[in-house]
Design an enzyme around this catalytic site. Sequence first.
Site, PDB file in Angstrom:
ATOM      1  N   LEU A  19       7.229  25.221  35.932  1.00  0.00           N
ATOM      2  CA  LEU A  19       8.040  25.704  37.267  1.00  0.00           C
ATOM      3  C   LEU A  19       7.589  26.987  37.611  1.00  0.00           C
ATOM      4  O   LEU A  19       7.163  27.416  38.610  1.00  0.00           O
ATOM      5  CB  LEU A  19       9.242  25.476  37.041  1.00  0.00           C
ATOM      6  CG  LEU A  19       9.950  24.129  37.204  1.00  0.00           C
ATOM      7  CD1 LEU A  19      11.497  23.998  36.471  1.00  0.00           C
ATOM      8  CD2 LEU A  19       9.813  23.558  38.208  1.00  0.00           C
ATOM      9  N   ASP A  38       4.400  36.284  31.819  1.00  0.00           N
ATOM     10  CA  ASP A  38       4.654  35.262  30.712  1.00  0.00           C
ATOM     11  C   ASP A  38       4.419  35.902  29.253  1.00  0.00           C
ATOM     12  O   ASP A  38       3.335  36.418  29.232  1.00  0.00           O
ATOM     13  CB  ASP A  38       3.695  34.047  30.855  1.00  0.00           C
ATOM     14  CG  ASP A  38       4.277  32.697  30.501  1.00  0.00           C
ATOM     15  OD1 ASP A  38       4.136  32.592  29.151  1.00  0.00           O
ATOM     16  OD2 ASP A  38       4.683  31.921  31.053  1.00  0.00           O
ATOM     17  N   ASP A  73       8.405  40.959  26.784  1.00  0.00           N
ATOM     18  CA  ASP A  73       9.473  40.178  26.715  1.00  0.00           C
ATOM     19  C   ASP A  73      10.682  40.425  27.378  1.00  0.00           C
ATOM     20  O   ASP A  73      11.200  41.908  27.206  1.00  0.00           O
ATOM     21  CB  ASP A  73       9.877  40.371  25.049  1.00  0.00           C
ATOM     22  CG  ASP A  73      11.068  39.597  24.775  1.00  0.00           C
ATOM     23  OD1 ASP A  73      11.629  38.667  25.491  1.00  0.00           O
ATOM     24  OD2 ASP A  73      11.425  39.504  23.372  1.00  0.00           O
ATOM     25  N   ILE A  74      10.869  39.872  28.481  1.00  0.00           N
ATOM     26  CA  ILE A  74      11.910  40.292  29.488  1.00  0.00           C
ATOM     27  C   ILE A  74      13.660  39.884  29.205  1.00  0.00           C
ATOM     28  O   ILE A  74      14.362  40.290  29.631  1.00  0.00           O
ATOM     29  CB  ILE A  74      11.865  39.566  30.517  1.00  0.00           C
ATOM     30  CG1 ILE A  74      11.629  38.014  30.475  1.00  0.00           C
ATOM     31  CG2 ILE A  74      10.758  39.892  31.433  1.00  0.00           C
ATOM     32  CD1 ILE A  74      12.882  37.222  30.173  1.00  0.00           C
ATOM     33  N   ASN A 100      12.975  32.624  35.445  1.00  0.00           N
ATOM     34  CA  ASN A 100      12.643  31.284  35.199  1.00  0.00           C
ATOM     35  C   ASN A 100      12.272  30.976  33.594  1.00  0.00           C
ATOM     36  O   ASN A 100      12.480  29.998  33.147  1.00  0.00           O
ATOM     37  CB  ASN A 100      11.386  31.021  36.116  1.00  0.00           C
ATOM     38  CG  ASN A 100      10.706  29.588  35.707  1.00  0.00           C
ATOM     39  OD1 ASN A 100      11.343  28.465  35.897  1.00  0.00           O
ATOM     40  ND2 ASN A 100       9.857  29.887  34.869  1.00  0.00           N
ATOM     41  N   TYR A 171      21.662  25.328  24.764  1.00  0.00           N
ATOM     42  CA  TYR A 171      20.636  25.261  26.271  1.00  0.00           C
ATOM     43  C   TYR A 171      21.650  25.159  27.427  1.00  0.00           C
ATOM     44  O   TYR A 171      21.870  26.004  28.460  1.00  0.00           O
ATOM     45  CB  TYR A 171      19.774  24.315  26.342  1.00  0.00           C
ATOM     46  CG  TYR A 171      18.882  24.070  27.487  1.00  0.00           C
ATOM     47  CD1 TYR A 171      18.010  25.032  28.077  1.00  0.00           C
ATOM     48  CD2 TYR A 171      19.166  23.035  28.390  1.00  0.00           C
ATOM     49  CE1 TYR A 171      17.219  24.975  29.165  1.00  0.00           C
ATOM     50  CE2 TYR A 171      18.447  22.944  29.657  1.00  0.00           C
ATOM     51  CZ  TYR A 171      17.543  23.792  30.011  1.00  0.00           C
ATOM     52  OH  TYR A 171      16.859  23.881  31.195  1.00  0.00           O
ATOM     53  N   LYS A 175      22.647  27.805  30.297  1.00  0.00           N
ATOM     54  CA  LYS A 175      22.446  27.528  31.635  1.00  0.00           C
ATOM     55  C   LYS A 175      23.817  27.537  32.555  1.00  0.00           C
ATOM     56  O   LYS A 175      23.715  28.221  33.471  1.00  0.00           O
ATOM     57  CB  LYS A 175      21.855  26.339  31.695  1.00  0.00           C
ATOM     58  CG  LYS A 175      20.294  26.139  31.310  1.00  0.00           C
ATOM     59  CD  LYS A 175      19.512  27.234  32.313  1.00  0.00           C
ATOM     60  CE  LYS A 175      17.877  26.869  31.867  1.00  0.00           C
ATOM     61  NZ  LYS A 175      17.179  28.031  32.421  1.00  0.00           N
ATOM     62  N   THR A 205       7.780  19.367  33.034  1.00  0.00           N
ATOM     63  CA  THR A 205       7.401  20.721  32.260  1.00  0.00           C
ATOM     64  C   THR A 205       7.293  20.459  30.827  1.00  0.00           C
ATOM     65  O   THR A 205       7.568  19.305  30.223  1.00  0.00           O
ATOM     66  CB  THR A 205       8.296  21.866  32.702  1.00  0.00           C
ATOM     67  OG1 THR A 205       9.601  21.811  31.937  1.00  0.00           O
ATOM     68  CG2 THR A 205       8.610  21.857  34.126  1.00  0.00           C
TER      69      THR A 205
END
Length: 302
Positions: A19, A38, A73-74, A100, A171, A175, A205
Amino acid sequence: MTGLCTGRVVAVTGAGRGLGRAHALAFAAEGARVVVNDLGVSLDGTGTTAGPAQRAVDEISALGGEAVAHTGDIATTEGASSLIRTALEAYGRLDTLVNNAGFLRDRMLVNLDEDDWDAVLRVHLKGHFLPLKYAAAYWRAETKAGRGPEARVINTSSGAGLLGSVGQGNYSAAKAGIAALTLVAAAELGRYGVQVNAIAPAARTRMTEQTLADAMAVPVGGTFDAMAPENVSPLVVWLGSAAPSGVTGRVFEVEAGRITVMESWRAGPTADKGARWTPAEAGQTVLKLLAEAESPQPVYGS
């Protein structure tokens, strides 16, 4: 293309594949200059490589667009802050942030290790918070300097976060947190010209290819690939442009050719005694209210 994002600078996390890559290419096609973030990890978040980010940058460049890679690494202070710095150093501004990045470590709850819980919450939820924090600080400074931005944030939630998903407790929790964070950020940052929305996408994905039914993963009628990640990106590009004035604090489910405004957690039937309930009274009242309420949608996989 229409040039909807000409002049805008867009940072997309997790943009080397799936995505994120589709979003980055779609923004570039509409004239945006793109920071492609990334870390290059595997599906479970292990290992790193600069390859995916650079390949996406190369794709954009080959198509005549402008892009720069960021491989930090965000979910760390340094990685998130350097993402914003990269945009400013390369292009002098930041207009849109697309959060994302993510990975999966699926387990049933009784088999879910604490490390797997922490890792997924870290990359999804903390990995949204930190880039948002540093981008917001930049936009606040711009506002105080008299340069009011038309800034946009698009977060990535999931149907799992809105409905739950069997085998994905970590997860789903992350989310769901992202959806709530979106509402808070929209309320807090509007004064700085920032609009914050979220998507709950369904697409093919690395993270979904094992769970999507084969019938959903092939072109419909031989022409339209309903599960292509590129189907999600047009909404993201529009939300990330200057066009949607006043659209903020919303969560959109987007899949194939369908867009849905999600309306979760609205108040339903209620009762007020005006005094303290006894346990028996509370139970009787709840059963009556449940009989009046809409049935919840089923948890994925249940």
